[in-house]
Design an enzyme around this catalytic site. Structure first.
Site, PDB file in Angstrom:
ATOM      1  N   HIS A 176       0.862  -1.138   0.053  1.00 64.37           N
ATOM      2  CA  HIS A 176      -0.029   0.083   0.135  1.00 64.37           C
ATOM      3  C   HIS A 176       0.929   1.402  -0.049  1.00 64.37           C
ATOM      4  O   HIS A 176       0.222   2.381  -0.595  1.00 64.37           O
ATOM      5  CB  HIS A 176      -0.953  -0.068   1.209  1.00 64.37           C
ATOM      6  CG  HIS A 176      -2.002  -1.040   1.127  1.00 64.37           C
ATOM      7  ND1 HIS A 176      -1.582  -2.266   1.540  1.00 64.37           N
ATOM      8  CD2 HIS A 176      -3.076  -0.948   0.705  1.00 64.37           C
ATOM      9  CE1 HIS A 176      -2.680  -3.058   1.446  1.00 64.37           C
ATOM     10  NE2 HIS A 176      -3.880  -2.180   0.784  1.00 64.37           N
ATOM     11  N   ASP A 247      -3.986  -6.332  -8.097  1.00 68.21           N
ATOM     12  CA  ASP A 247      -4.407  -5.585  -7.054  1.00 68.21           C
ATOM     13  C   ASP A 247      -4.581  -4.206  -7.234  1.00 68.21           C
ATOM     14  O   ASP A 247      -4.280  -3.592  -8.434  1.00 68.21           O
ATOM     15  CB  ASP A 247      -3.410  -5.748  -6.042  1.00 68.21           C
ATOM     16  CG  ASP A 247      -3.853  -5.548  -4.544  1.00 68.21           C
ATOM     17  OD1 ASP A 247      -4.830  -5.198  -4.105  1.00 68.21           O
ATOM     18  OD2 ASP A 247      -3.239  -6.160  -3.596  1.00 68.21           O
TER      19      ASP A 247
END
Length: 353
Positions: A176, A247
């Site tokens: 992230h 993702d």
């Protein structure tokens, strides 16, 4: 159809979102906690997304792993996570969790759950967003438990997605924020991390690609943008025929160096079917669409054909039943009281969406 999975801004479609959906016809959507306020509101939103998709069944998905990655907290719906269930060791509890998860999501109008996690947990906790989300440290344990969870989701009507191929359990950073680098050969991955994906590939509706760099396999591209990983290994060597997702391409690991209007076409050209773009999408979607329009027509034809073929198998959600919902909430509450927590985990943006 625009082969992208989009995140939405809030609990109802904005006028801008409606205009973009009607004009570009995205292949699907992923909802997060920010999109879920009540049962009635969530079902109205998912119903509208399906109604605006012309002549195809869109992906209407969610990350509902259980534990710390659960998007329905605002509804009072909690479920045990993978580490909790694995530590408890009850196959019956895994089956019940999968069934309750599936039927609650179908009542809310979803047809896809981006689960199970198939990464191997690190024996020593890493700050890589995975602690508490994995079914075990050994391939056979992950295969056994995640396989049961996946099989029951599929049996009761949900499309599933194993993640994060080819396995990011050894990562020491959180994608992230930053791009993890894992130094391991393909042979090492095949004997460990890829085992659950290989064993379950015929049972997985989808596979999600990890944002990790593997210099010994492809030194130039993260796995989510790597033709070597997607075409040569996942599709050819493993003979995988389901949907391939990235993702979220808005994660720092990718977006810091490659904005979505560049990374989405790169992912599609590498063999991905459905890149995910989950945050602040409306400001960048036209640029993404322009990039996709420049891709080779044959590549796009093959992608659209795979998406349509796989989504044709998806089940239309049933009519909402308050009686059924109340029963499912009671079963979820019983599960949470029965399955003890396996312990806390380091914080990550993944649990805050």
């Amino acid at each position: 159809m625009l082969p992208v999975i989009l995140g939405l801004e809030t609990t109802a479609l904005t006028l801008r979102e409606r205009e973009i959906i009607d004009r570009l016809q995205p292949a699907g959507y992923i909802l997060f906690s920010r999109n879920i306020e009540s049962v009635e509101q969530t079902r109205a939103l998912t119903d509208e997304l399906r109604a605006r998709s012309l002549n195809f069944q869109p992906v209407v998905g969610i990350d509902q792993e259980g534990g710390r990655v659960i998007r329905t907290a605002a509804l009072g719906l909690q479920l045990p996570g993978a580490a909790d269930l694995a530590s408890f060791g009850s196959v019956a509890s895994i089956i019940e969790t999968a069934i309750v998860s599936t039927f609650t999501l179908r009542q809310l109008g979803f047809n896809t759950n981006f689960a199970p996690v198939l990464d191997l947990a690190s024996p020593s906790p890493q700050a890589n967003a995975l602690p508490s989300r994995c079914w075990g440290t050994e391939p056979q344990q992950v295969l056994a438990y995640a396989g049961i969870f996946n099989r029951n989701q599929r049996h009761y009507g949900l499309m599933t997605c194993g993640k994060h191929f080819p396995g990011m359990g050894k990562a020491e950073t959180d994608p992230h924020s930053d791009l993890p680098v894992i130094h391991a050969t393909l042979e090492e991955f095949i004997t460990e991390d890829i085992v659950p994906f290989m064993a379950l590939d015929d049972e997985l509706s989808g596979v999600m690609l990890a944002h990790i760099l593997l210099p010994d396999i492809d030194p130039d591209n993260p796995a989510s943008l790597s033709r070597t990983l997607i075409e040569q290994i996942l599709r050819e060597r493993l003979d995988y025929r389901g949907l391939v997702y990235t993702d979220d391409l808005c994660m720092g690991s990718i977006a810091r160096t490659l904005p979505p209007h560049l990374s989405v076409p790169r992912a599609l050209e590498a063999g991905c079917d459905l890149p995910l773009v989950c945050h602040n999408v409306m400001d960048i979607i036209d640029g993404i669409a322009e990039g996709i329009a420049r891709i080779c027509p044959q590549t796009m034809h093959d992608t659209i054909r795979r998406v349509e073929y796989n989504m044709h198998k998806s089940c239309v959600p049933p009519k909402f039943s308050q009686k059924q919902w109340d029963k499912l909430m009671s079963r979820a509450d019983t599960l949470c009281r029965t399955v003890p927590s396996a312990g806390s985990a380091p914080g990550s943006p993944v649990q805050q969406y």
